[in-house]
Design a protein around this motif. Structure first.
Motif, mmCIF file in Angstrom:
data_model
loop_
_atom_site.group_PDB
_atom_site.id
_atom_site.type_symbol
_atom_site.label_atom_id
_atom_site.label_comp_id
_atom_site.label_asym_id
_atom_site.label_seq_id
_atom_site.Cartn_x
_atom_site.Cartn_y
_atom_site.Cartn_z
ATOM 1 N N GLN A 393 0.880 -1.371 0.681
ATOM 2 C CA GLN A 393 0.022 0.038 0.287
ATOM 3 C C GLN A 393 0.867 1.080 -0.290
ATOM 4 O O GLN A 393 1.867 1.759 0.761
ATOM 5 N N GLY A 394 0.368 2.261 -0.336
ATOM 6 C CA GLY A 394 0.894 3.212 -0.791
ATOM 7 C C GLY A 394 1.762 4.161 -2.101
ATOM 8 O O GLY A 394 2.211 2.666 -3.087
ATOM 9 N N HIS A 395 1.861 4.975 -1.914
ATOM 10 C CA HIS A 395 2.577 5.946 -3.011
ATOM 11 C C HIS A 395 4.085 5.577 -2.912
ATOM 12 O O HIS A 395 5.153 6.469 -2.442
ATOM 13 N N CYS A 396 4.902 5.751 -4.488
ATOM 14 C CA CYS A 396 5.927 4.949 -4.873
ATOM 15 C C CYS A 396 6.856 4.467 -2.685
ATOM 16 O O CYS A 396 8.149 4.944 -2.892
ATOM 17 N N ALA A 397 5.658 3.485 -2.508
ATOM 18 C CA ALA A 397 6.631 3.029 -1.448
ATOM 19 C C ALA A 397 7.853 1.868 -1.733
ATOM 20 O O ALA A 397 7.015 0.597 -0.862
#
Length: 463
Positions: A393-397
Motif C-alpha cells: 500500500q502507498g505511493h512510491c513505497a
C-alpha cells in the motif's frame, strides 16, 4: 489536522518521491582522466539548480533522477537510503530542481532541464559509457518523456509509480470523484471544483469535500456514495496498516477506501489541480458528455458499489442519472492543448523502459500502467516496455532492494539487447532478496483498466 497543513505535508512528502535518470558509462578509467568526485552543484540558464554525487570509484554509469511533484528543489535520488546504496555500488547520480520560477507541476521545463543537467554534469565528470533515466511519481512522467525522446542521449529508463497516463487523464478522473462528492453529498451547495484562483481556494474546496465524506461515513447511504466516488478516483481498497479485505468484503473495502480520504488524499488532489492549472494556463478537465453509468461499468470496483447501494436501499441508477444529467464542466481548449504538449508522454519509446508500481497506490493509481501500456503498444513500441508490480500500500513505497533490483534488470536489457526473464516478478524478487537489504514484495499482477472514459473535449461553457 487542518487541510492546509495536510496539503503542505503531502507536497513535502511527494517532493522526496523523485525520479532518477541513469546516463551512459564513461570511457574506461585507463583511457580517461579520473572524474571529479563528491557532491557537485550548479545552475542552469532558466534558474534551475542541479546536483550530482560522484563516487570515488565510479563504475561509469550515470543515473539522472527526475523528482516528483512538490517544491522545485534539486534531488538526485528517490531516498537517502537508495542514494547510499547506489553510490556504494559505484553509480554517479544527478538531477535538477526544474525551473523554480513557475508551478510545482513543472512539466513546462522538466524534460529540458534534465537534458541540460546531463550536459552540465558530463562537462564536469566526463562522458559516461551508459546513461539511465530514473523517475518517480510526476517525475515518472518526465522519465517516460525522456525514454521517448532520449535515444542517443540515454540508454534506458526506470520508472517508479509514474504518473504515466498524463496530466489530463489525471485531472479528468479526479474531477469525476470530486464532482460525485459535491453533487451527491453536498447537493444544495455550489462547490468550486476547477479554475482555482489560489492555493487557499483549492484548500477550501478540499476541506468542504473531506468534511462531506467524513459525515457521510456515518450512514449506509453515505458509505455507498463514498464507494462510488472512490471507484471514479481509482482509489485502492487497501490502506496502510490494514489487512487486505477479502474479495467480496464490500464493507471492508469501503472502510479502507475511506481511510485514504480521512488521511487527506483530497487535500493533495486539490493542491495538485491548482498547480496543474497554473502550469497549463487553465482547466484541462471536463465531464460534459460523460455517461456515468457507462463509466462505472468499466471500473473494477463496480461490484462493490452495486452491493453497497443495494445494502443501503439506495438507487444507484438514480444517482448515476443525476451525475450524467448534471455533467456540464467544460475544459479550456488551450489548456488541453498545452497539457497534451507538456504533460503527456505520448507515447512512443526510443529506449527500453521498465516501470515498477505498488499495487495499492492512493495518489497515482496502478491502473495508469494499463493505459500507458496500451498507448506504447499502439505506437508499435511494446517490446521496449516492461512493467512489474510490488504488493504494498502507498505511493512510491518501494524498498531500496526493490529499486536496485529493478535497475539491475534494466541494465541487463541495455547490455544484452534482450529482456530475457530479468524483469519478471520471480527474477526481480530473487534479485532484490539476494541484496540482503530491506526486503521485497514483487508479485505477478495485472492492473485493471483506468476508469477515465472521455469523449473529445467539449466547447467552452459556463463553468
Amino acid at each position: 489536522m487542518p487541510v492546509r497543513t495536510r496539503l503542505r505535508i503531502a507536497l513535502t512528502t511527494l517532493a522526496t518521491l523523485a525520479t532518477t535518470t541513469l546516463t551512459a558509462l564513461p570511457a574506461p578509467a585507463a583511457e580517461a582522466a579520473a572524474p571529479a568526485a563528491g557532491n557537485l552543484t550548479g545552475t542552469l540558464s532558466d534558474g534551475a539548480a542541479w546536483t550530482a554525487d560522484v563516487p570515488e570509484h565510479w563504475n561509469g554509469t550515470l543515473l539522472l533522477f527526475s523528482h516528483g511533484f512538490g517544491p522545485t528543489v534539486a534531488r538526485d535520488a528517490p531516498t537517502d537510503a537508495v542514494r547510499t546504496e547506489l553510490l556504494a555500488e559505484g553509480y554517479a547520480l544527478a538531477g535538477s530542481s526544474y525551473d523554480p520560477h513557475g508551478s510545482m507541476w513543472a512539466l513546462n521545463s522538466a524534460e529540458r532541464d534534465q537534458f541540460a543537467t546531463l550536459d552540465a554534469v558530463t562537462a564536469k565528470i566526463g562522458a559516461p559509457r551508459r546513461t539511465i533515466a530514473v523517475g518517480q511519481s510526476m517525475g515518472g512522467l518526465v522519465n517516460a518523456q525522456l525514454a521517448r525522446d532520449g535515444a542517443g542521449r540515454i540508454d534506458g529508463a526506470l520508472g517508479q509509480c509514474g504518473l504515466v497516463a498524463g496530466g489530463t487523464d489525471l485531472d479528468n478522473y479526479q474531477l469525476d470523484a470530486e464532482y460525485t462528492i459535491a453533487r451527491l453529498l453536498l447537493p444544495a451547495q455550489d462547490v468550486k471544483l476547477v479554475r482555482f484562483g489560489s492555493a487557499d481556494e483549492a484548500a477550501a474546496t478540499a476541506n468542504r469535500l473531506t468534511t462531506a465524506v467524513t459525515a457521510a461515513q456515518d450512514t449506509p447511504r453515505g458509505r455507498a456514495r463514498i464507494a462510488l466516488a472512490a471507484a471514479f478516483l481509482n482509489l485502492p481498497a487497501w490502506s496502510p496498516g490494514k489487512t487486505r479485505p477479502a474479495a467480496t468484503d464490500w464493507a471492508g473495502q469501503e472502510a479502507q477506501q475511506y481511510d485514504w480520504f480521512a488521511q487527506g488524499v483530497l487535500s493533495f488532489i486539490e493542491g495538485g489541480r491548482y498547480a496543474v492549472e497554473q502550469s497549463v494556463g487553465g482547466d484541462n478537465s471536463w465531464n460534459r458528455g460523460v455517461d456515468y453509468a457507462r463509466l462505472l461499468a468499466g471500473s473494477e470496483h463496480a461490484p462493490q458499489v452495486r452491493a453497497l447501494y443495494r445494502a443501503a436501499g439506495l438507487s444507484l441508477d438514480a444517482d448515476l442519472r443525476t451525475l450524467t444529467e448534471g455533467a456540464d464542466y467544460d475544459a479550456d481548449p488551450a489548456a488541453v492543448r498545452t497539457a497534451q504538449r507538456t504533460s503527456s508522454a505520448g507515447q512512443g519509446l526510443g529506449v527500453p523502459l521498465l516501470d515498477i508500481h505498488t499495487t495499492a497506490d492512493n495518489l497515482v493509481p496502478v491502473q495508469q500502467e494499463n493505459r500507458f501500456a496500451a498507448r506504447v503498444r499502439a505506437a508499435g513500441d511494446g517490446p521496449l516496455l516492461r512493467q512489474a508490480y510490488v504488493e504494498r500500500q502507498g505511493h512510491c513505497a518501494f524498498t531500496t532492494a526493490e529499486t536496485v533490483a529493478a535497475l539491475h534488470a534494466l541494465e541487463h536489457r541495455v547490455d544484452t539487447g534482450r529482456w530475457d526473464d530479468a524483469a519478471t516478478p520471480a527474477a526481480l524478487q530473487r534479485s532484490a532478496t539476494a541484496l540482503g537489504l530491506d526486503g521485497a514484495a514483487y508479485v505477478p499482477y495485472r492492473p485493471a483498466p483506468l476508469t477515465v472514459g472521455r469523449p473529445a473535449p467539449a466547447r467552452p461553457g459556463r463553468r
